[in-house]
Design a protein around this motif. Structure first.
Motif, short mmCIF file in Angstrom:
data_model
loop_
_atom_site.label_atom_id
_atom_site.label_comp_id
_atom_site.label_asym_id
_atom_site.label_seq_id
_atom_site.Cartn_x
_atom_site.Cartn_y
_atom_site.Cartn_z
N VAL A 1 14.32 8.31 -73.08
CA VAL A 1 15.12 7.40 -72.12
C VAL A 1 15.73 6.33 -72.92
N SER A 2 17.05 6.60 -72.95
CA SER A 2 17.96 5.47 -73.71
C SER A 2 18.38 4.36 -72.78
N ALA A 3 18.09 3.10 -72.91
CA ALA A 3 18.27 1.80 -72.46
C ALA A 3 19.06 0.77 -73.25
N VAL A 4 20.37 0.94 -73.62
CA VAL A 4 20.88 0.17 -74.68
C VAL A 4 22.13 -0.71 -74.01
N GLY A 5 21.82 -2.06 -73.99
CA GLY A 5 22.89 -2.89 -73.44
C GLY A 5 22.79 -2.84 -71.97
N HIS A 6 23.96 -3.38 -71.46
CA HIS A 6 24.32 -3.55 -69.97
C HIS A 6 24.94 -2.27 -69.49
N GLU A 7 24.91 -2.24 -68.14
CA GLU A 7 25.47 -1.28 -67.46
C GLU A 7 26.92 -0.82 -67.80
N THR A 8 27.69 -1.49 -68.24
CA THR A 8 28.92 -1.09 -68.81
C THR A 8 29.02 -0.51 -70.20
N ASP A 9 27.87 -0.68 -70.99
CA ASP A 9 27.79 -0.45 -72.25
C ASP A 9 27.51 1.16 -72.24
N HIS A 10 27.99 1.88 -73.34
CA HIS A 10 28.03 3.45 -73.54
C HIS A 10 27.89 3.49 -74.82
N THR A 11 26.69 4.35 -75.36
CA THR A 11 26.52 4.57 -76.57
C THR A 11 26.16 6.15 -76.86
N ILE A 12 26.19 6.69 -78.15
CA ILE A 12 25.94 8.01 -78.34
C ILE A 12 24.43 8.29 -78.07
N SER A 13 23.61 7.23 -78.20
CA SER A 13 22.23 7.54 -77.57
C SER A 13 22.18 7.91 -76.25
N ASP A 14 22.99 7.37 -75.55
CA ASP A 14 23.10 7.31 -73.95
C ASP A 14 23.29 9.02 -73.56
N LEU A 15 24.28 9.50 -74.38
CA LEU A 15 24.60 10.86 -74.53
C LEU A 15 23.47 11.84 -74.75
N VAL A 16 22.95 11.65 -75.61
CA VAL A 16 21.93 12.45 -76.38
C VAL A 16 20.61 12.60 -75.47
N ALA A 17 20.08 11.29 -75.21
CA ALA A 17 18.73 11.26 -74.46
C ALA A 17 18.80 11.88 -73.24
N ASP A 18 17.39 12.28 -73.05
CA ASP A 18 17.21 13.08 -71.76
C ASP A 18 17.54 12.25 -70.45
N LEU A 19 17.63 11.17 -70.59
CA LEU A 19 17.79 10.07 -69.40
C LEU A 19 18.54 8.79 -70.04
N ARG A 20 19.65 8.46 -69.23
CA ARG A 20 20.24 7.06 -69.57
C ARG A 20 19.83 6.03 -68.52
N ALA A 21 19.66 5.07 -68.87
CA ALA A 21 19.09 3.73 -68.06
C ALA A 21 20.24 2.74 -68.19
N PRO A 22 20.70 2.17 -67.19
CA PRO A 22 22.01 1.14 -67.45
C PRO A 22 21.34 -0.01 -68.13
#
Length: 413
Positions: free
Chosen positions: A234-255
């Motif tokens: 689960v990728s949980a990087v930054g705030h809700e408006t932040d988007h990273t490559i980790s968010d896209l690759v991970a099995d689940l993205r958390a804001p």
């Protein structure tokens, strides 16, 4: 002595004066500024808040909803833009801000361009494909966390987890989350957690920051490490408006990291409530089944039971009659067969009976005293008493003499 009166100003008056000076300055009243967007946020009111920066400084900016509604592009961190507006002071907070009235792209920053290129490359390789996403377990045995042990993200994560499920085991794999060493440490931490068999899910992340501060999660090595992870990530990087490559690759993205803890760890009380509900439903179902069976039994009254017994007796009577008919038929066939066999044996016996011999004109001679059958003349002597049995009646005779041979027995045939 001359008394000089001092005038004491209110803070608001000072801010209002500064505002009037800034807005009266022709340069600051209408100017263009080139810079890179950072800390971009869109408020629920529709206003846009961000910072324009370059290598020499930063400028706080705001773009009201009425102006932002006409934008032909979506601003984001790392994007280089040209902004037109005026400089003024927000009197309530005493903040000097650049009020943007017009915003146009001015090329893209190096980091943002690298982000877009890596995103396109990994997407073509299939690292973002939904079919590669692993399911997050409903109730993990143990949660792994990759973040800085001194950061706010770790404190937020552990606080939420302890509140939702106090007994949930958590394993922290400490790692730098920004800087040159961060990508390697993140990959090593993820590999270490994958070697354990008791961890069912991993949360990797950090708090908010600029594009530069979040860049460790936009690197190809971190992206591939997450994609190759045996354990769901689960990728949980930054705030809700932040988007990273980790968010896209991970099995689940958390804001946010706190949201990741809520997604991964269930509420213990909620689980207990659901278990109790299942137990209650199961108990009700069992009672309903038993009650239904009891009602079925009670519905068979004496009359119904008699009718049921009568039907069963009738059926058994028919079966008995059927078997009786088959038994009588079998007995009749057996008797007829035995009778035929007896008749056949009787015929054979009758053919061999001495009476049949007598009927053909022969006679039987027996010793009158012993009753022994006389088959040879040598068995009697002169003067012995014999009885001769004929077809009808018998003769009592006395032997006058014997002959060893008769005329018919000595004849040549």
């Amino acid at each position: 002595m001359t008394v000089i009166e001092r005038r004491i100003y209110q803070v608001g008056e000072v801010n209002a004066y500064l505002r009037s000076l800034l807005e009266a300055d022709p340069l600051l009243n209408d100017l263009w500024v080139r810079g890179e967007i950072s800390n971009y946020k869109r408020h629920s009111s529709g206003h846009l808040y961000f910072t324009l920066k370059d290598e020499r400084g930063r400028l706080r900016c705001v773009m009201f909803r009425s102006r932002g509604r006409g934008l032909s592009f979506l601003p984001s961190d790392g994007m280089r833009v040209l902004a037109r507006g005026y400089v003024s002071i927000y009197e309530r907070d005493g903040l000097c801000q650049f009020y943007v009235e017009e915003l146009t792209p001015d090329g893209q920053g190096a980091l943002y361009q690298a982000f877009c290129q890596l995103k396109e490359r990994l997407q073509q390789e299939g690292l973002f494909a939904p079919e590669h996403k692993k399911d997050i377990p409903l109730l993990p045995r143990r949660v792994g966390v990759i973040t800085s042990p001194t950061g706010a993200a770790w404190r937020d994560l552990i606080t939420v987890i302890r509140r939702r499920f106090p007994e949930m085991p958590v394993v922290l794999a400490p790692s730098a989350v920004q800087g040159e060493d961060a990508p390697g440490e993140i990959c090593s931490a993820l590999q270490a957690l994958n070697k354990r068999e008791d961890i069912d899910v991993v949360i990797v992340g950090r708090g908010g920051g600029s594009l530069e501060e979040l860049w460790a999660f936009n690197t190809v090595e971190v992206a591939r490490a997450i994609f190759c992870s045996r354990i769901p990530v689960v990728s949980a990087v930054g705030h809700e408006t932040d988007h990273t490559i980790s968010d896209l690759v991970a099995d689940l993205r958390a804001p946010t990291p706190s949201a990741a803890a809520e997604m991964v760890v269930p509420l213990r009380k909620e689980l207990e409530r659901k278990v109790c509900q299942c137990q209650e439903r199961m108990t009700r179902c069992i009672h309903q089944k038993l009650q239904g069976a009891q009602d079925d039994i009670c519905s068979y009254s004496v009359k119904n039971l008699g009718a049921l017994l009568y039907r069963n007796a009738f059926i058994h009577k028919q079966e008995v009659g059927h078997y009786n008919s088959r038994l009588l038929q079998r007995a009749q066939l057996t008797g007829e067969d035995a009778s035929m066999k007896v008749k056949a044996q009787a015929g054979k016996l009758e053919a061999l009976s001495p009476l049949r011999v007598l009927e053909r004109g022969y006679s039987i001679c027996i010793d009158a005293v012993s009753g022994e059958l006389i088959q040879d003349s040598g068995m009697v002597s002169k003067g012995d008493q014999v009885s001769v049995i004929l077809r009808k009646g018998s003769l009592d005779c006395e032997v006058k003499g014997t002959k060893e041979e008769t005329a018919w027995s000595s004849s040549k045939i």
